[in-house]
Design an enzyme around this catalytic site. Structure first.
Site, PDB file in Angstrom:
ATOM      1  N   GLU A   1      16.957   6.006 -10.754  1.00  0.00           N
ATOM      2  CA  GLU A   1      16.328   7.319 -10.596  1.00  0.00           C
ATOM      3  C   GLU A   1      17.164   8.105  -9.604  1.00  0.00           C
ATOM      4  OE1 GLU A   1      12.340   6.856  -9.021  1.00  0.00           O
ATOM      5  OE2 GLU A   1      13.036   5.880  -7.211  1.00  0.00           O
TER       6      GLU A   1
ATOM      7  N   ARG B   1       2.185  -0.694  19.853  1.00  0.00           N
ATOM      8  CA  ARG B   1       3.263  -1.079  18.938  1.00  0.00           C
ATOM      9  C   ARG B   1       3.325  -2.588  18.684  1.00  0.00           C
ATOM     10  NH1 ARG B   1       8.373  -2.808  18.226  1.00  0.00           N
ATOM     11  NH2 ARG B   1       9.504  -1.798  16.528  1.00  0.00           N
TER      12      ARG B   1
ATOM     13  N   TYR C   1       2.811   9.088   0.975  1.00  0.00           N
ATOM     14  CA  TYR C   1       2.716  10.549   0.914  1.00  0.00           C
ATOM     15  C   TYR C   1       2.626  11.032  -0.528  1.00  0.00           C
ATOM     16  CZ  TYR C   1       7.600  11.168  -0.544  1.00  0.00           C
ATOM     17  OH  TYR C   1       8.777  11.155  -1.244  1.00  0.00           O
TER      18      TYR C   1
ATOM     19  N   LYS D   1       5.111   5.147  -3.147  1.00  0.00           N
ATOM     20  CA  LYS D   1       5.637   6.405  -2.595  1.00  0.00           C
ATOM     21  C   LYS D   1       5.448   6.368  -1.083  1.00  0.00           C
ATOM     22  CE  LYS D   1       5.743  11.353  -3.680  1.00  0.00           C
ATOM     23  NZ  LYS D   1       7.114  11.484  -4.188  1.00  0.00           N
TER      24      LYS D   1
END
Lengths: 279, 279
Positions: free
Chosen positions: B178, B100, B33, B146
């Protein structure tokens, strides 16, 4: 008949069931799941799976949306309606839909709860052999929670598939922890050795059943961290999960291990598990 | 006007957009994202965000579904249509819907690509102060991607909120890496110190812009692991992200840090960032 899904109390064809874009399961992996085996139209070890679901849910501070007994009833009803005799039930619980933000709202939480049934081949009479591909264990430190944050497992299993292996085995600083979607066992000096559950190891239901079966089979058990070098020298290695039952390990990174055939302890445990299932 | 979303080429109200249950983003956190800031109706550093999206995507072996230039055009069109002058664009890309299973199919992959705009308050003229809550860094080893596997970040940020803090700061074996949704910086002996990007640190776009601004401001930079004890003794601490810009750190686990006011270096960097945005 279309494949049916139970989703937040409604039953509909799986293909018609939809999730909101801002479901926290979709945007944050903020959810947990279970896979339950169906044998001969019956759900195997359902109570154990629902107890683990409750523990996973508590682990991410998510309240269960309904009592276990009621959930078990809904699951049994959908399973019966599915007409699937040999298969698995997939269940997923997320913190539901809310405007995107890391911090979740106080209770009561929204939930998305769903489950559906998939057919599987009937279990094998003898344990199949599998090839393992070694992957550095780069996962988070709370693998005892069965969360849907499965990207590391997906990447590991895909790395295994890319080299023709069946499953990825995680090694954490020289210690064999578990596999991408199964627990790992070795037989060393006649003793069954497997890593304790915790930061890096899921409390597998099949794992637990096998450990419970060992005393009556006279198989000594040692739950301890297991070094990769020990595993590679073991008499036997196998992996176990709800959908796999027991698979003996034939190869480790392309190298033949365990003498190239299914070992005696593995075979006895597989037989005992089969009897537990059918008995 | 309803909040609009672009999803796989269609534009519709956000509330009407739906995801398949077997979207791999929902079942496996198999996606990435971006969050892009919108200032004065313009997308800030969009190219840098799309470059990072391509790197994140490559990191999980997911091909981008369209060229960056075309994607940028679609994003700009939706942003203009949204009428939002101050806000953010949220973009998510997953490996789409398939039955799945951990192993994903060979290319071409299915994709779910979507983005929508959310309004935000206009940026503050001076950096706001924030309280940090210390959390052991229990995340995976590929935080430079990310990904949407954000459950550890969610739990950390919620732990912070539960004690009245604004953000969680991760400490990995004594090293400050972070924060749950921002990068961490300290000023030590007049030098700006921040952990290198990599296993435990995301290459933040705001982080990169700040490091680029430093030379012209005469601020020396050291990208190196930073011990918690050093951070606690630093002249200044601040955090930075796309949505926060720069926030100075007023408290660390309830303890007043950095002299209890916004430091001079933090203030200069905030001013320079504001000029970069408005210039």
């Amino acid at each position: 008949m279309p494949q049916l899904i139970w989703i937040n109390g409604r039953v509909m064809p799986l293909a018609e069931a939809k999730i909101g874009v801002e479901d926290r399961g979709f945007q944050f992996a903020d959810g947990v799941y279970e896979v339950v085996r169906i044998y001969d139209s019956k759900l195997f070890a359902l109570d154990e799976h629902l107890e683990r679901l409750a523990r996973s849910s508590a682990g991410i501070l998510l309240t269960m949306p309904m009592a276990a007994a009621k959930l078990a009833g809904e699951i049994a009803a959908l399973t019966a309606r599915s007409g699937v005799a040999e298969g698995m039930l997939y269940l997923q619980l997320t913190r539901g839909v809310s405007p995107r933000g890391h911090v979740f709202a106080p209770e009561p939480h929204q939930h998305t709860l769903l489950f559906y049934v998939m057919p599987l081949d009937p279990p094998a009479a003898a344990p199949p052999g599998v090839k393992l591909h070694r992957v550095e264990d780069d996962r988070w430190q709370r693998c005892c929670i069965k969360s849907i944050a499965l990207l590391p497992n997906v990447l590991a299993k895909n790395a295994a598939a890319a080299v023709g292996a069946d499953e990825a085995v995680f090694v954490d600083h020289g210690v064999v922890t578990e596999c991408a979607a199964s627990n790992f066992f070795a037989v060393i000096g006649g003793k069954l050795v497997t890593h304790p559950v915790g930061a890096k190891v899921l409390p597998g239901i099949t794992r637990q059943i096998l450990l419970e079966l060992c005393p009556s089979l006279g198989i000594p058990v040692s739950e301890r961290p297991l070094r990769e070098s020990e595993a590679l020298a073991a008499e036997e290695m196998f992996i176990a999960s709800t959908t796999r039952e027991i698979n003996w390990v034939s190869h480790w990174d392309g190298r033949v291990v365990g003498g190239g055939s299914c070992g005696a302890v593995t075979r006895r445990l597989h037989q005992a598990l089969r009897e537990r299932v059918t008995g």
